[in-house]
Structure formats: structure tokens, C-alpha cells
Design a protein around this motif. Sequence first.
Motif, short mmCIF file in Angstrom:
data_model
loop_
_atom_site.label_atom_id
_atom_site.label_comp_id
_atom_site.label_asym_id
_atom_site.label_seq_id
_atom_site.Cartn_x
_atom_site.Cartn_y
_atom_site.Cartn_z
N CYS A 66 0.84 -1.20 0.00
CA CYS A 66 0.00 0.00 0.00
C CYS A 66 0.88 1.25 0.00
O CYS A 66 1.88 1.31 0.71
CB CYS A 66 -0.90 -0.01 1.23
N ALA A 68 -0.54 4.38 0.57
CA ALA A 68 -1.29 5.49 1.21
C ALA A 68 -0.58 6.02 2.46
O ALA A 68 -0.81 7.15 2.87
CB ALA A 68 -2.71 5.05 1.56
N LYS A 69 0.20 5.19 3.10
CA LYS A 69 1.03 5.60 4.26
C LYS A 69 0.23 6.22 5.40
O LYS A 69 0.64 7.26 5.94
CB LYS A 69 2.09 6.61 3.81
N CYS A 70 -0.87 5.62 5.79
CA CYS A 70 -1.62 6.13 6.96
C CYS A 70 -0.77 5.90 8.21
O CYS A 70 -0.28 4.79 8.44
CB CYS A 70 -2.93 5.38 7.10
N CYS A 73 -1.63 2.92 10.62
CA CYS A 73 -1.77 1.58 10.05
C CYS A 73 -0.57 0.70 10.42
O CYS A 73 0.58 1.09 10.24
CB CYS A 73 -1.90 1.67 8.53
N PHE A 75 -0.41 -2.49 9.16
CA PHE A 75 -0.55 -3.61 8.23
C PHE A 75 0.25 -3.42 6.94
O PHE A 75 0.79 -4.37 6.39
CB PHE A 75 -2.05 -3.72 7.91
N LYS A 193 -4.80 9.92 0.99
CA LYS A 193 -5.82 8.88 0.84
C LYS A 193 -7.05 9.36 0.05
O LYS A 193 -7.38 8.80 -0.98
CB LYS A 193 -6.23 8.36 2.21
S1 SF4 Z 1 -5.08 1.82 6.45
FE1 SF4 Z 1 -3.15 0.82 5.83
S2 SF4 Z 1 -3.71 -0.53 4.12
FE2 SF4 Z 1 -5.40 0.95 4.41
S3 SF4 Z 1 -4.97 2.64 3.01
FE3 SF4 Z 1 -4.03 3.21 5.01
S4 SF4 Z 1 -1.91 2.45 4.87
FE4 SF4 Z 1 -3.07 1.46 3.24
#
Ligand code: SF4
Length: 358
Positions: A66, A68-70, A73, A75, A193
Amino acid sequence: MTQSFQHFESCLRGGGRLQRDDISWLWQNATDEELQVLANIVRRRFHEPGVATYVLMRIINYTNICVAKCDYCSFFRMPGSPEGYVRSEEWIFEKIDELVAAGGDFFGLNGGFNPALKIGYYVDLFSSIRRRYGDSIEFYAMTVVELIYVAKLSNLSVRQTVDLLRDAGVRWITGGGAEVLADSFRQRHNPLKYTVAEYYDSLRDILDGGLKSTATMVVGFDETLEERLEHLEELRNFQDETKNSLFSFLCWTYKPENNQLGGKEISPSEYLRHLALCRIYLDNFKHIRTSVLTQNANALRGLQYGADDFDIPWEDEVTQMAGAIVDRDVNRVLGYAHESGFGTVCRPVAFQATAVRK
Ligand code: SF4
């Protein structure tokens, strides 16, 4: 304006609606018992008292790559990471078969913003699942936010993407990935995101394209009360606008292990109070779901705070990596509901497939 428990109780008993300021007042002033009373008045508009429904299900994580680098997160892995994966179709089928053998008939697929997986990957995967299992199972194909990403990556509009997915046998896109729908929150944690407007525009396209969807929320990061209220207010407005099209609302809690944001979990009591306020305010949602995945036994106390439905989840790598503990003992989980004073009824796949969009 009068703000008191008695005033709100009489308003709700008369079929009225509370407003954002009222919910803010209740959060700050009401006792737990008062919140339970109000939440159960709204619950009774839709459901028989003392009965809850549930689904035995699992989340199948098909990729952890992924971009998006939240920061909350635990995972995701970036492209090129030796720990990154994309699961094969056979691996996914084994997970489904295992669930079916255990008595489950519902699962959700969830991955990340993987730049190597364009729309063709998803069309092939979902067509294969529908071909192999027909109507005997149902599934959430992706979250709204995965769909937004795949559309962009594939140079398609959201609506074009929805059409392709529907033709591949998809019926449900889950409202996962919403966390807290307030742009101030999104800017702090994951500006890459999506924006809140983009989220709702896409959800509208999903419903207009004939797919079903749900709403979710995650609390316990560092969001403010105003950000929580913004999420709930916009969601209620959207549900009014789309004539109660979203099937359910599920709220779960942030888990702080193994991620950049860290921090501490909110208390079980804070979760229950929030759940009650969701039931009271989201009076245009039939189903308010409580999160066994993140709250375990406490989730079933949530039935006393206005929730009417829950998953018994077998697996979800995303929350398990952040500290969630999965309990696969169905009888034990149902026992928690019974201890809370509720009878339980399994909600079959046929219900999922038909009970939407009036
Ligand atoms: S929560 Fe984790 S897997 Fe989902 S978009 Fe954010 S970084 Fe990606």
C-alpha cells in the motif's frame, strides 16, 4: 434551547430527532444509564427488544502492499518490501472454503493501495469467486477507498469502475476506510488517501451504479469531539439524501500497536457511550453494529447501548497486527450476548443479499 435528559427522552419518544448540539451535550453531561435509555428508544423503532443478529465471517487480506502511508496503520508494506505479498486465487479460495466449513457464508476482501493491481486484477478475482460459489456466499468486494484508488490507477471514473465490478458479480462495497470523515483529521493522518467530498461522491456513484454499501467509523485516534460529530452529521445527511440506502453502520476502535501513531486505546466505557450516541443520532440507519473484533466481550455489552447486530470475525490481519485478539469460539461470543440479556439469531446470506434500498 432546552437541553436535558428529560427533554431529549420526550422528543425521542414522540418520534423526533436530536441535532448535533444535542449529541455534544449528551456526550458531556449524560450518565451511561441515560444514554442507554435514549439509545433503546431509537433501537425500538427498528428492532424487537432483547434480540440481536450476527454473522460469522472473516476478512481475507489479499495484499498488504500500500502506498497510502496512513500513520495509524500497522498492516501495510511499501512496494519492494520483502514482507509484501499478493495472495493467489487458490489461497483465497482455501480461506473461503475454511469459513464455509465452519458455518460462515460471508467474508470481506481487504487490501491496500497496491500500484501493481489495476481493475483487471479485481474483475478476474471477483468473477472467479462468483463463478465458483454462486449465491451460496456473499462478500464485501472492497472498501470505498480501495475502489477510489483502483479507479484512479486504471484511468477510469468511479462510476465506470462500479459498472465493471457489478458485471463481474460484485454486490457489496463496504464503507470501510472511512475512519473519521473530517478533512482536518485526514490532513493530519493521511493526506494522500482521499478528501471527504471525494468519499461521499464515490459512495453516491456506488449506490447509483446498483451496488450496496454500508457505513463505518473508527474512534480512539486523536480525533476531537467536533471531528466525531462532523463524521456523524455528514453521514446522517447523506443517509437522508439517499433515502436510507446504506445498510448498516459499524463503529470500531483504533488499536495502537506496531504503527507510527502509537498512543493508547480508549476505554471500554468510552466505546459504549459513543456507540449509544451513534444509535441516537443515526436515526435513519436500521442497523447499528458493535465491533467484536476490537472490543471482544465489551462489544456485546454494546447491545445494551443500542446496537442490534455484530460479526463473529474469524480473521482480520489489519486489526490483528495492531493488537486485536480474534476469538473463534462462536459459543463463547454468543454467550457474552446472552449474559447481556439478548437472544441471538444468525443472519443468513439471503438477508444480506436482499435487505437494502427500499
Ligand atoms: S489503512 Fe493501511 S492498508 Fe489501508 S490505506 Fe491506510 S496504509 Fe493502506
